[in-house]
Write an enzyme that holds these catalytic residues in place. Structure first.
Site, PDB file in Angstrom:
ATOM      1  NE  ARG A 244      27.820  45.776 164.636  1.00  0.00           N
ATOM      2  CZ  ARG A 244      28.316  46.286 165.562  1.00  0.00           C
ATOM      3  NH1 ARG A 244      28.372  46.156 167.167  1.00  0.00           N
ATOM      4  NH2 ARG A 244      30.112  46.652 165.300  1.00  0.00           N
ATOM      5  CG  LEU A 245      23.334  51.504 165.957  1.00  0.00           C
ATOM      6  CD1 LEU A 245      23.598  52.399 166.789  1.00  0.00           C
ATOM      7  CD2 LEU A 245      21.724  50.205 165.635  1.00  0.00           C
ATOM      8  CD  GLN A 265      33.164  44.065 165.910  1.00  0.00           C
ATOM      9  OE1 GLN A 265      32.639  45.398 164.620  1.00  0.00           O
ATOM     10  NE2 GLN A 265      33.142  44.820 167.040  1.00  0.00           N
ATOM     11  CG  ASP A 321      33.891  57.194 166.969  1.00  0.00           C
ATOM     12  OD1 ASP A 321      32.584  57.672 166.022  1.00  0.00           O
ATOM     13  OD2 ASP A 321      33.318  56.383 167.983  1.00  0.00           O
ATOM     14  NE  ARG A 323      31.485  54.981 165.305  1.00  0.00           N
ATOM     15  CZ  ARG A 323      31.839  54.214 165.849  1.00  0.00           C
ATOM     16  NH1 ARG A 323      31.291  52.583 164.962  1.00  0.00           N
ATOM     17  NH2 ARG A 323      32.153  53.587 166.404  1.00  0.00           N
ATOM     18  CB  THR A 344      27.526  47.198 170.861  1.00  0.00           C
ATOM     19  OG1 THR A 344      28.517  48.400 170.669  1.00  0.00           O
ATOM     20  CG2 THR A 344      26.932  48.001 171.845  1.00  0.00           C
TER      21      THR A 344
END
Length: 389
Positions: A244-245, A265, A321, A323, A344
């Site tokens: 998981r990121l 999450q 976004d 990121r 995700t």
């Protein structure tokens, strides 16, 4: 979100260049002027619009002998109505900035008004004769905006070109006791820093429901915040690891904010990895989709006026976004994991992690119910960001 460069596209590390950018970031956060050398050898000066005062604009003019302009993101220019969506939308200019100027230069008040996200864009008075030029991604103006963005400030900078071209950039900066950074080094900075990520500490940290857990800390050479790898159980590198990121969220993860689903999450991912026996959760220092906590709070204020999360980020001047996932890929490589089953709902994470050299063999859905406060947030994720719920 801009595509990540593959590892084989990243230039070799120039440690002196990284240090120069580091120092420039600190100077801009203090409200100081920095010198930026363009790719053609010309030099200019820049200061963050967020921390600038009237006397700083005057100082910029005295230093350079030029007129002050404003460098903003292309996204902010579209919000202001100075550009239309798709205008000059060529690959070479993707992610570039827009240089605003007028005869005699902009004043501090005019620059603030054009960059201030608190002012309704339709109510901003555009200075007479204002021009807007889309700049190349490796230009001095683009470097100025990228610097303030990296410093977690509003993505806008007041800039001025040096009128006297008889001296080199280094000579001019030294004469005026200014930090000097090269535009090309700013453009390469993120990729350089990722390659300096090093594992600096690890320890066993039993978690509720996942007692066999170890946390690894990775620190970049720029002295920025550490990224963390939360390894649960004993994942076998010979097989795709459940991963998981998770981008840090102070309000959701720590305070239990109901405006997002981040806390659910985070805790849900830890519980699911523990249930399946092993896996890794990468806790990435990318608050607010990469814009930082202060700018996220600004985005919340804009959302309270009726805008969604995408619109709020764009009004601030950011992409929806911001990121990047090169750090995540580098951490996975250093831990020995080359293939993952990725938890995700975001298809962009699948694409970007794959571009960074990690084999994503499966998407594992990661869905939690709304709570009455985040229904619009989740709807925007699905309708505007393509999340799969």
């Amino acid at each position: 979100m801009q595509p990540e460069r593959r590892p084989d596209q990243i230039p070799s590390i120039d440690e002196a260049a990284v240090r120069a950018v580091d120092r420039a970031l600190a100077a801009l956060r203090r409200g100081e002027v920095v010198a930026i050398e363009n790719t053609d050898g010309s030099v200019g000066a820049a200061v963050s619009v967020e921390s600038v005062a009237i006397d700083a604009v005057q100082r910029l003019k005295r230093l350079t002998g030029g007129v002050a302009g404003l460098a903003i993101t292309r996204r902010r220019a579209i919000v202001l109505g100075l550009l239309t969506e798709g205008e000059d939308d060529s690959p070479a200019l993707s992610g570039s900035v827009v240089a605003l100027g007028c005869a005699g230069g902009l004043t501090a008040d005019q620059a603030h008004a054009l960059a201030d996200p608190e002012q309704p864009p339709k109510g901003i008075v555009v200075p007479p004769g204002l021009t807007a030029r889309i700049m190349d991604a490796h230009s001095r103006d683009a470097a100025a905006v990228d610097l303030v963005r990296l410093a977690r400030l509003l993505p806008a900078a007041i800039t001025a070109a040096v009128a006297d071209t008889s001296r080199s950039a280094a000579e001019w900066a030294a004469e005026h006791d200014l930090l000097l950074v090269r535009a090309r080094d700013v453009a390469d900075y993120r990729s350089h820093v990722v390659r300096t990520l090093r594992r600096v500490a690890d320890a066993r940290v039993p978690l509720s429901g996942a007692e066999n857990t170890r946390i690894f800390a990775f620190r970049p050479a720029d002295g920025g915040p550490e990224h963390l790898a939360i390894v649960i159980g004993d994942p076998d590198p010979a097989h795709p690891v459940l991963a998981r990121l998770h981008s840090e969220c102070f309000t959701g993860d720590l305070l239990g904010s109901l405006r997002c689903d981040c806390g659910d999450q985070l805790r849900g991912a830890i519980a699911e990895i523990a249930r399946q026996g092993s896996g890794v959760l990468l806790y990435l220092a990318q608050e607010g989709r990469g814009i930082g906590l202060v700018n996220k709070l600004r985005a919340y204020r804009i959302q309270d006026k009726g805008f969604d999360t995408v619109d709020a980020n764009e009004i601030l001047g950011f992409e929806a976004d911001e990121r990047v996932y090169l750090p995540a890929a580098e951490m996975l490589r250093q831990l020995g994991y080359g293939a993952v089953r990725l938890m995700t709902n975001n298809p962009e994470k699948l694409r970007q992690l794959g571009r960074c050299g990690i084999n994503v063999v499966e998407r594992v859905a990661h869905i939690f119910p709304s709570n009455g406060h985040n229904e619009g947030y989740l709807r925007t994720k699905a309708e505007r960001s393509g999340h799969m719920f």
